[in-house]
Write a protein that holds these residues in place. Sequence first.
Motif, mmCIF file in Angstrom:
data_model
loop_
_atom_site.group_PDB
_atom_site.id
_atom_site.type_symbol
_atom_site.label_atom_id
_atom_site.label_comp_id
_atom_site.label_asym_id
_atom_site.label_seq_id
_atom_site.Cartn_x
_atom_site.Cartn_y
_atom_site.Cartn_z
ATOM 1 N N PRO A 1 21.425 62.909 12.369
ATOM 2 C CA PRO A 1 22.134 64.147 12.713
ATOM 3 C C PRO A 1 23.624 63.890 12.974
ATOM 4 O O PRO A 1 24.004 62.848 13.522
ATOM 5 C CB PRO A 1 21.433 64.620 13.985
ATOM 6 C CG PRO A 1 20.098 63.947 13.976
ATOM 7 C CD PRO A 1 20.298 62.647 13.265
ATOM 8 N N GLU A 2 24.430 64.857 12.599
ATOM 9 C CA GLU A 2 25.884 64.728 12.734
ATOM 10 C C GLU A 2 26.305 64.465 14.181
ATOM 11 O O GLU A 2 27.187 63.645 14.448
ATOM 12 C CB GLU A 2 26.565 65.988 12.208
ATOM 13 C CG GLU A 2 28.062 65.853 12.081
ATOM 14 C CD GLU A 2 28.695 67.061 11.421
ATOM 15 O OE1 GLU A 2 29.757 67.476 11.913
ATOM 16 O OE2 GLU A 2 28.132 67.580 10.441
ATOM 17 N N LYS A 3 25.653 65.151 15.121
ATOM 18 C CA LYS A 3 25.997 64.966 16.536
ATOM 19 C C LYS A 3 25.734 63.527 16.980
ATOM 20 O O LYS A 3 26.542 62.934 17.702
ATOM 21 C CB LYS A 3 25.223 65.956 17.406
ATOM 22 C CG LYS A 3 25.640 65.908 18.852
ATOM 23 C CD LYS A 3 25.045 67.033 19.653
ATOM 24 C CE LYS A 3 25.581 66.999 21.086
ATOM 25 N NZ LYS A 3 25.153 68.141 21.847
ATOM 26 N N MET B 1 22.838 56.780 6.070
ATOM 27 C CA MET B 1 23.031 57.611 7.262
ATOM 28 C C MET B 1 22.740 59.097 7.013
ATOM 29 O O MET B 1 22.924 59.912 7.915
ATOM 30 C CB MET B 1 24.466 57.450 7.766
ATOM 31 C CG MET B 1 24.848 56.026 8.143
ATOM 32 S SD MET B 1 24.000 55.419 9.603
ATOM 33 C CE MET B 1 24.925 56.259 10.869
ATOM 34 N N ALA B 2 22.272 59.446 5.831
ATOM 35 C CA ALA B 2 22.065 60.853 5.458
ATOM 36 C C ALA B 2 21.133 61.603 6.415
ATOM 37 O O ALA B 2 21.346 62.781 6.680
ATOM 38 C CB ALA B 2 21.549 60.946 4.030
ATOM 39 N N GLN C 1 25.687 60.898 15.020
ATOM 40 C CA GLN C 1 26.691 60.062 14.356
ATOM 41 C C GLN C 1 28.009 60.084 15.127
ATOM 42 O O GLN C 1 28.662 59.052 15.294
ATOM 43 C CB GLN C 1 26.912 60.519 12.917
ATOM 44 C CG GLN C 1 25.746 60.195 12.009
ATOM 45 C CD GLN C 1 26.037 60.520 10.558
ATOM 46 O OE1 GLN C 1 27.128 60.283 10.066
ATOM 47 N NE2 GLN C 1 25.037 61.059 9.867
ATOM 48 N N THR C 2 28.384 61.248 15.623
ATOM 49 C CA THR C 2 29.618 61.381 16.397
ATOM 50 C C THR C 2 29.533 60.587 17.699
ATOM 51 O O THR C 2 30.461 59.858 18.055
ATOM 52 C CB THR C 2 29.907 62.866 16.703
ATOM 53 O OG1 THR C 2 30.020 63.565 15.463
ATOM 54 C CG2 THR C 2 31.175 63.032 17.501
ATOM 55 N N ASN D 1 31.653 54.983 14.646
ATOM 56 C CA ASN D 1 31.667 54.440 13.288
ATOM 57 C C ASN D 1 30.731 53.234 13.228
ATOM 58 O O ASN D 1 31.034 52.183 13.803
ATOM 59 C CB ASN D 1 33.095 54.045 12.899
ATOM 60 C CG ASN D 1 33.224 53.743 11.434
ATOM 61 O OD1 ASN D 1 32.413 54.184 10.630
ATOM 62 N ND2 ASN D 1 34.249 52.988 11.088
#
Length: 96
Positions: free
Chosen positions: A30-32, A26-27, A34-35, A39
Amino acid sequence: MKILCDIYRSPRESEMYLYVEKQQGMAAVPEKLQTLFGNPVLVTTMLLTAERKLARADVEKVMNALQDQGYYLQMPPVVDDEIRAIAAQNSKLPRR
């Protein structure tokens, strides 16, 4: 070209899947995203090739996205309001 990828489903959105290269995980996502995705739940690990058929995605687009951005997001199929209304009406019909 061959790409080993993990496919995750979203616990928040039915029929939404995220393809990522197995080695990267998942690196690259983007964090957004992922949010919003939630999960991730691993569905399968698959070897992608140009000859492979996927149920709802073009394998070449998936492979290109994995190479270019490190992930591919498969969105749920679009269901228009008219189809939703018909489905709702049919679900209320009496069973015989």
